[in-house]
Design a protein around this motif. Structure first.
Motif, PDB file in Angstrom:
ATOM      1  N   PRO A 247       0.818  -1.217   0.000  1.00  5.13           N
ATOM      2  CA  PRO A 247       0.000   0.000   0.000  1.00  5.13           C
ATOM      3  C   PRO A 247       0.851   1.267   0.000  1.00  5.13           C
ATOM      4  O   PRO A 247       0.655   2.165   0.816  1.00  5.13           O
ATOM      5  CB  PRO A 247      -0.742  -0.115   1.317  1.00  5.13           C
ATOM      6  CG  PRO A 247       0.281  -0.724   2.238  1.00  5.13           C
ATOM      7  CD  PRO A 247       1.172  -1.599   1.376  1.00  5.13           C
ATOM      8  N   GLY A 248       1.833   1.390  -0.875  1.00  5.20           N
ATOM      9  CA  GLY A 248       2.669   2.566  -0.933  1.00  5.20           C
ATOM     10  C   GLY A 248       1.998   3.704  -1.675  1.00  5.20           C
ATOM     11  O   GLY A 248       0.830   4.020  -1.457  1.00  5.20           O
ATOM     12  N   LEU A 249       2.737   4.311  -2.595  1.00  7.75           N
ATOM     13  CA  LEU A 249       2.219   5.477  -3.298  1.00  7.75           C
ATOM     14  C   LEU A 249       0.963   5.163  -4.108  1.00  7.75           C
ATOM     15  O   LEU A 249       0.114   6.042  -4.308  1.00  7.75           O
ATOM     16  CB  LEU A 249       3.312   6.055  -4.208  1.00  7.75           C
ATOM     17  CG  LEU A 249       4.549   6.609  -3.475  1.00  7.75           C
ATOM     18  CD1 LEU A 249       5.591   7.067  -4.482  1.00  7.75           C
ATOM     19  CD2 LEU A 249       4.163   7.749  -2.534  1.00  7.75           C
ATOM     20  N   HIS A 250       0.837   3.921  -4.578  1.00  5.91           N
ATOM     21  CA  HIS A 250      -0.380   3.564  -5.314  1.00  5.91           C
ATOM     22  C   HIS A 250      -1.632   3.746  -4.457  1.00  5.91           C
ATOM     23  O   HIS A 250      -2.711   4.046  -4.979  1.00  5.91           O
ATOM     24  CB  HIS A 250      -0.306   2.107  -5.794  1.00  5.91           C
ATOM     25  CG  HIS A 250       0.612   1.909  -6.955  1.00  5.91           C
ATOM     26  ND1 HIS A 250       1.830   1.303  -6.836  1.00  5.91           N
ATOM     27  CD2 HIS A 250       0.499   2.254  -8.257  1.00  5.91           C
ATOM     28  CE1 HIS A 250       2.433   1.260  -8.017  1.00  5.91           C
ATOM     29  NE2 HIS A 250       1.649   1.838  -8.891  1.00  5.91           N
ATOM     30  N   ALA A 251      -1.496   3.561  -3.156  1.00  3.39           N
ATOM     31  CA  ALA A 251      -2.660   3.673  -2.274  1.00  3.39           C
ATOM     32  C   ALA A 251      -3.152   5.105  -2.148  1.00  3.39           C
ATOM     33  O   ALA A 251      -4.250   5.343  -1.628  1.00  3.39           O
ATOM     34  CB  ALA A 251      -2.335   3.108  -0.892  1.00  3.39           C
ATOM     35  N   LEU A 252      -2.356   6.075  -2.624  1.00  2.52           N
ATOM     36  CA  LEU A 252      -2.830   7.461  -2.631  1.00  2.52           C
ATOM     37  C   LEU A 252      -4.036   7.640  -3.547  1.00  2.52           C
ATOM     38  O   LEU A 252      -4.854   8.542  -3.327  1.00  2.52           O
ATOM     39  CB  LEU A 252      -1.704   8.398  -3.070  1.00  2.52           C
ATOM     40  CG  LEU A 252      -0.581   8.640  -2.050  1.00  2.52           C
ATOM     41  CD1 LEU A 252       0.582   9.366  -2.711  1.00  2.52           C
ATOM     42  CD2 LEU A 252      -1.100   9.427  -0.859  1.00  2.52           C
ATOM     43  N   VAL A 253      -4.136   6.808  -4.573  1.00  3.00           N
ATOM     44  CA  VAL A 253      -5.231   6.974  -5.535  1.00  3.00           C
ATOM     45  C   VAL A 253      -6.589   6.793  -4.851  1.00  3.00           C
ATOM     46  O   VAL A 253      -7.428   7.707  -4.870  1.00  3.00           O
ATOM     47  CB  VAL A 253      -5.062   6.018  -6.735  1.00  3.00           C
ATOM     48  CG1 VAL A 253      -6.234   6.160  -7.702  1.00  3.00           C
ATOM     49  CG2 VAL A 253      -3.744   6.298  -7.450  1.00  3.00           C
ATOM     50  N   PRO A 254      -6.876   5.635  -4.233  1.00  2.00           N
ATOM     51  CA  PRO A 254      -8.194   5.502  -3.593  1.00  2.00           C
ATOM     52  C   PRO A 254      -8.349   6.356  -2.337  1.00  2.00           C
ATOM     53  O   PRO A 254      -9.452   6.821  -2.036  1.00  2.00           O
ATOM     54  CB  PRO A 254      -8.274   4.016  -3.253  1.00  2.00           C
ATOM     55  CG  PRO A 254      -6.851   3.579  -3.102  1.00  2.00           C
ATOM     56  CD  PRO A 254      -6.092   4.385  -4.116  1.00  2.00           C
ATOM     57  N   THR A 255      -7.268   6.576  -1.584  1.00  2.00           N
ATOM     58  CA  THR A 255      -7.410   7.321  -0.332  1.00  2.00           C
ATOM     59  C   THR A 255      -7.631   8.811  -0.588  1.00  2.00           C
ATOM     60  O   THR A 255      -8.459   9.446   0.072  1.00  2.00           O
ATOM     61  CB  THR A 255      -6.180   7.120   0.568  1.00  2.00           C
ATOM     62  OG1 THR A 255      -4.990   7.425  -0.160  1.00  2.00           O
ATOM     63  CG2 THR A 255      -6.112   5.685   1.063  1.00  2.00           C
ATOM     64  N   ILE A 256      -6.914   9.380  -1.536  1.00  3.03           N
ATOM     65  CA  ILE A 256      -7.188  10.775  -1.898  1.00  3.03           C
ATOM     66  C   ILE A 256      -8.582  10.892  -2.492  1.00  3.03           C
ATOM     67  O   ILE A 256      -9.302  11.865  -2.237  1.00  3.03           O
ATOM     68  CB  ILE A 256      -6.113  11.304  -2.869  1.00  3.03           C
ATOM     69  CG1 ILE A 256      -4.783  11.472  -2.134  1.00  3.03           C
ATOM     70  CG2 ILE A 256      -6.541  12.626  -3.494  1.00  3.03           C
ATOM     71  CD1 ILE A 256      -3.640  11.916  -3.015  1.00  3.03           C
ATOM     72  N   GLY A 257      -8.967   9.870  -3.268  1.00  4.20           N
ATOM     73  CA  GLY A 257     -10.330   9.866  -3.798  1.00  4.20           C
ATOM     74  C   GLY A 257     -11.358   9.908  -2.689  1.00  4.20           C
ATOM     75  O   GLY A 257     -12.310  10.701  -2.729  1.00  4.20           O
ATOM     76  N   ALA A 258     -11.174   9.071  -1.674  1.00  6.82           N
ATOM     77  CA  ALA A 258     -12.100   9.070  -0.541  1.00  6.82           C
ATOM     78  C   ALA A 258     -12.065  10.408   0.177  1.00  6.82           C
ATOM     79  O   ALA A 258     -13.113  10.948   0.583  1.00  6.82           O
ATOM     80  CB  ALA A 258     -11.735   7.946   0.425  1.00  6.82           C
ATOM     81  N   GLY A 259     -10.860  10.970   0.337  1.00 10.20           N
ATOM     82  CA  GLY A 259     -10.738  12.260   1.003  1.00 10.20           C
ATOM     83  C   GLY A 259     -11.467  13.359   0.256  1.00 10.20           C
ATOM     84  O   GLY A 259     -12.121  14.224   0.874  1.00 10.20           O
ATOM     85  N   LEU A 260     -11.383  13.376  -1.080  1.00  5.97           N
ATOM     86  CA  LEU A 260     -12.084  14.386  -1.864  1.00  5.97           C
ATOM     87  C   LEU A 260     -13.597  14.260  -1.719  1.00  5.97           C
ATOM     88  O   LEU A 260     -14.311  15.267  -1.625  1.00  5.97           O
ATOM     89  CB  LEU A 260     -11.687  14.268  -3.336  1.00  5.97           C
ATOM     90  CG  LEU A 260     -10.269  14.726  -3.689  1.00  5.97           C
ATOM     91  CD1 LEU A 260      -9.949  14.400  -5.143  1.00  5.97           C
ATOM     92  CD2 LEU A 260     -10.111  16.225  -3.436  1.00  5.97           C
ATOM     93  N   VAL A 261     -14.083  13.030  -1.707  1.00  2.00           N
ATOM     94  CA  VAL A 261     -15.532  12.838  -1.530  1.00  2.00           C
ATOM     95  C   VAL A 261     -15.968  13.334  -0.154  1.00  2.00           C
ATOM     96  O   VAL A 261     -16.980  14.038  -0.013  1.00  2.00           O
ATOM     97  CB  VAL A 261     -15.903  11.350  -1.715  1.00  2.00           C
ATOM     98  CG1 VAL A 261     -17.370  11.120  -1.346  1.00  2.00           C
ATOM     99  CG2 VAL A 261     -15.644  10.909  -3.149  1.00  2.00           C
ATOM    100  N   ILE A 262     -15.220  12.980   0.880  1.00  2.00           N
ATOM    101  CA  ILE A 262     -15.565  13.410   2.235  1.00  2.00           C
ATOM    102  C   ILE A 262     -15.549  14.936   2.338  1.00  2.00           C
ATOM    103  O   ILE A 262     -16.428  15.552   2.942  1.00  2.00           O
ATOM    104  CB  ILE A 262     -14.590  12.794   3.256  1.00  2.00           C
ATOM    105  CG1 ILE A 262     -14.805  11.283   3.346  1.00  2.00           C
ATOM    106  CG2 ILE A 262     -14.771  13.429   4.635  1.00  2.00           C
ATOM    107  CD1 ILE A 262     -13.739  10.551   4.137  1.00  2.00           C
ATOM    108  N   ALA A 263     -14.532  15.539   1.708  1.00  2.00           N
ATOM    109  CA  ALA A 263     -14.375  16.986   1.833  1.00  2.00           C
ATOM    110  C   ALA A 263     -15.366  17.768   0.983  1.00  2.00           C
ATOM    111  O   ALA A 263     -15.840  18.829   1.402  1.00  2.00           O
ATOM    112  CB  ALA A 263     -12.942  17.379   1.457  1.00  2.00           C
ATOM    113  N   ALA A 264     -15.687  17.265  -0.198  1.00  2.00           N
ATOM    114  CA  ALA A 264     -16.438  18.087  -1.155  1.00  2.00           C
ATOM    115  C   ALA A 264     -17.886  17.669  -1.361  1.00  2.00           C
ATOM    116  O   ALA A 264     -18.722  18.502  -1.729  1.00  2.00           O
ATOM    117  CB  ALA A 264     -15.712  18.087  -2.495  1.00  2.00           C
ATOM    118  N   ALA A 265     -18.199  16.395  -1.172  1.00  2.00           N
ATOM    119  CA  ALA A 265     -19.569  15.939  -1.438  1.00  2.00           C
ATOM    120  C   ALA A 265     -20.512  16.446  -0.352  1.00  2.00           C
ATOM    121  O   ALA A 265     -20.200  16.379   0.835  1.00  2.00           O
ATOM    122  CB  ALA A 265     -19.622  14.424  -1.520  1.00  2.00           C
TER     123      ALA A 265
END
Length: 664
Positions: A247-265
């Motif tokens: 779960p290195g840098l590749h894991a930024l893709v789904p986690t940042i995605g989740a963060g954007l949904v939490i922050a903006a939706a």
């Protein structure tokens, strides 16, 4: 804290890919990233709660742990206890012993440690571990033992310092995860130090007040950010697979995605309205129970059927998962969260009692060695063949290479005291020949050495992308093999799993036997010039020619037929269920073997004839011989394989006799 329907909807987005991934549904190779989305959600919600209570001076550690106990333990313990009878009925002794260990590990929230010690998440047999998914709960609970205390200590320095320090910890954790994914893949996947940054990402979103800040950006910007978040999650789900370094840098893709949904939706955005719809919220509300139930149901179905579930069975299992999840949410989760029904003391006492019961069940299964007496002697004798690669002689040969890192220190085979003239070289498929080659060389009065090393194909210039300490050693051993120009000519018996590395995909026999595990991928000097299969074929040819050009003789063992079934277990369960074996039991279609190995055979055949090149084709002994049109899995009840692709003592002996007959 204000309730946000879209967060429950995001839980639905997280849980469904996990279910479909474990169900083996095509296209959801990255469905495991749903767990990463859960981590971000959990970090956000828990930190929001702690921060709100700490700001008002109302935070209580005891109350916090009570909330976690009410939320996590009742449904978890219920599902684990419900799994025990199914495990008793369907699991063989070794499987039940391992299951018992996981039951005890769940009780003390250490299952992530257990599973990283046993194997990786994508390794063979992981899909039939009913409690494999509890690793993520262990990571969360370990995090929440530490995090509230750390947050309270840092809270006194003010929110800005708290944010800076947590961001630094998260950065270190992410860096460790990236390094670990390259060098210690299983530890990186399962451990808190390499997963903590995902929970801290959610915590930072809460502490920075990003959802509140996003409301000042205007709705168009939030529409874009929310949609981008969902797109990132979908990209990970559909583009990643078990070969993705994680779960290195590749894991930024789904986690940042989740963060954007939490922050903006929010309810006034399209993403917020979709996630806040009754269907998404309904699935999100029962998502925890869905997560708990899906893996045991899939695992037990595979254990019973001895194969991957077909489409109809898979749909039935998913429907059953939803049914059990709703009932568990309604009659277990909800009542235990109701403080008017159960006091804090009752919750803690019940948690202690159930934990003790699970530990006791786990200890009994472990000490009782899986309760072997449940089975007949014939079944137990069949299972003994699983241990072939664990025999002391083969382990000693493996350790000799691991300890010294030098081919000169490899263990001796055959007649002692002579000059080694025969070398067994290759990966774990070569390891299965250690005892058989030891025997046939002794009979011929020859001395040899074993260079066989797990997952090491000994290719001249190809390097696996799946990096690990073992692969680093493999690279060093391979370099030694091809650098030995001053060695006297020898006979190299070259055994490897050629087809897996050329085709990359694990074997599917087309009859329900599907081998789990990671895809294989190698980088070669020709990777930019040829397609992958062509480049690997060139590597095979260059490696063999390199040995031949040194004046050596090469006994090239062509691919061993793969089964797809775990043969000893399949035969043992067939005996248990039906009382007898047929010659074709656990066999596979010969045409499936030919189709699977066509390109590999072509690559090896392209070496052409050479006076010191000897070809051995195991399928001529194992296919269309004992069973017409089939590759046999057993001969008169004795397994030819110790799992789905490695030959047993009998299987390797049959092929070794072919080799012995051709030795110069």
């Amino acid at each position: 804290m204000e309730y946000r329907r879209e967060i429950d909807g995001l839980r639905a987005v997280a849980v469904m890919p996990v279910i479909l991934f474990h169900g083996g549904v095509a296209g959801f190779g990255g469905g495991f990233v749903g767990v990463d989305v859960f981590f971000v959600i959990s970090g956000y919600l828990i930190t929001s709660l702690i921060a709100a209570q700490a700001a008002s001076g109302r935070f209580s550690l005891l109350e916090f742990y009570e909330r976690r106990a009410r939320r996590i333990l009742p449904a978890l313990f219920f599902v684990v206890l419900a799994s025990v009878p199914a495990a008793w009925l369907l699991m063989l002794p070794g499987e039940y012993r391992n299951f018992s260990q996981s039951v005890a590990a769940v009780a003390v929230f250490a299952s992530n440690v257990l599973f990283w010690r046993e194997s990786g998440y994508f390794q063979p047999n992981s899909e039939v571990k009913p409690l494999l998914h509890t690793w993520s709960l262990a990571v969360e609970e370990q995090y929440y033992v530490i995090f509230p205390i750390l947050m309270l200590i840092l809270w006194r320095f003010g929110r800005p310092w708290l944010v800076v320090l947590l961001a630094l910890v998260a950065a270190v954790s992410l860096g460790w995860a990236e390094w670990g994914s390259r060098h210690m893949a299983a530890v990186a996947f399962y451990s808190l130090p390499t997963r903590g940054w995902e929970l801290l990402l959610g915590a930072l979103i809460a502490l920075l007040g990003l959802p509140e800040a996003s409301r000042r950006m205007g709705r168009p910007a939030r529409e874009v950010l929310g949609a981008a978040g969902l797109l990132l999650i979908a990209t990970a789900v559909f583009a990643f697979d078990e070969s993705t370094r994680f779960p290195g840098l590749h894991a930024l893709v789904p986690t940042i995605g989740a963060g954007l949904v939490i922050a903006a939706a929010a309810p006034d955005t399209a993403v917020g309205r979709v996630l806040g719809s009754p269907i998404f919220v309904g699935v999100g509300l029962i998502s925890y129970s869905l997560y708990l139930w899906h893996q045991p149901l899939f695992a037990f179905a595979k254990l019973y059927a001895l194969s991957e579930p077909g489409p109809l069975v898979l749909v039935s299992l998913i429907v059953a998962t939803f049914g059990l999840a709703y009932l568990t949410w309604r009659y277990v989760e909800q009542p235990f969260r109701d403080r008017s029904r159960l006091t804090r003391r009752s919750i803690f006492v019940l948690a202690g009692v159930l934990s003790a019961i699970l530990i006791g069940l786990g200890a009994a299964g472990h000490v009782g060695n899986g309760f072997e007496r449940r089975f007949s002697p014939d079944v137990l004798k069949m299972l003994e063949h699983k241990q072939d690669l664990s025999r002391p002689r083969e382990i000693a040969c493996l350790r000799a290479l691991e300890t010294s890192g030098r081919l000169e220190e490899a263990c001796v085979l055959g007649a002692p005291g002579g000059e080694p003239t025969v070398v067994l070289v290759g990966d774990s498929h070569a390891r299965t020949f250690v005892l058989a080659m030891d025997r046939v060389l002794a009979q011929k009065g020859l001395t040899g050495r074993s260079y066989a090393y797990t997952d090491c194909p000994y290719l001249f210039a190809a390097r696996s992308r799946n990096r690990s300490p073992e692969q680093n050693l493999c690279d060093r051993l391979s370099a030694q093999l091809y650098a030995a120009h001053d060695s006297p000519p020898r006979t190299y018996v070259f055994v490897s799993r050629w087809t897996l590395r050329l085709e990359q995909e694990r074997f599917d026999n087309g009859e329900g036997g599907v081998e789990p595990g990671e895809r294989e991928h190698f980088d070669t000097p020709d990777s930019g010039k040829l397609d992958y299969e062509g480049a690997m074929g060139v590597q095979y040819q260059q490696s063999i020619r390199r040995l031949l050009d040194g004046g050596n003789t090469v006994v090239l063992v062509y691919p061993v037929p793969e089964m797809g079934w775990r043969v000893p277990e399949y035969l043992a369960k067939t005996l248990r269920y039906h009382g007898r074996l047929k010659p074709e039991t656990a066999s596979t279609n010969y045409q499936a073997f030919q189709a699977r190995n066509a390109r590999t055979h072509a690559a090896l055949d392209a070496l052409g004839s050479h006076p010191r090149l000897i070809r051995i084709r195991p399928e001529r002994q194992l296919c269309d011989t004992y069973v017409e049109g089939r590759c046999a899995a057993h001969v008169r009840g004795v397994p030819l394989y110790l799992d789905d692709d490695h030959l047993s003592a009998l299987g390797s002996q049959l092929v070794a006799e072919q080799i012995a007959a051709r030795l110069p």
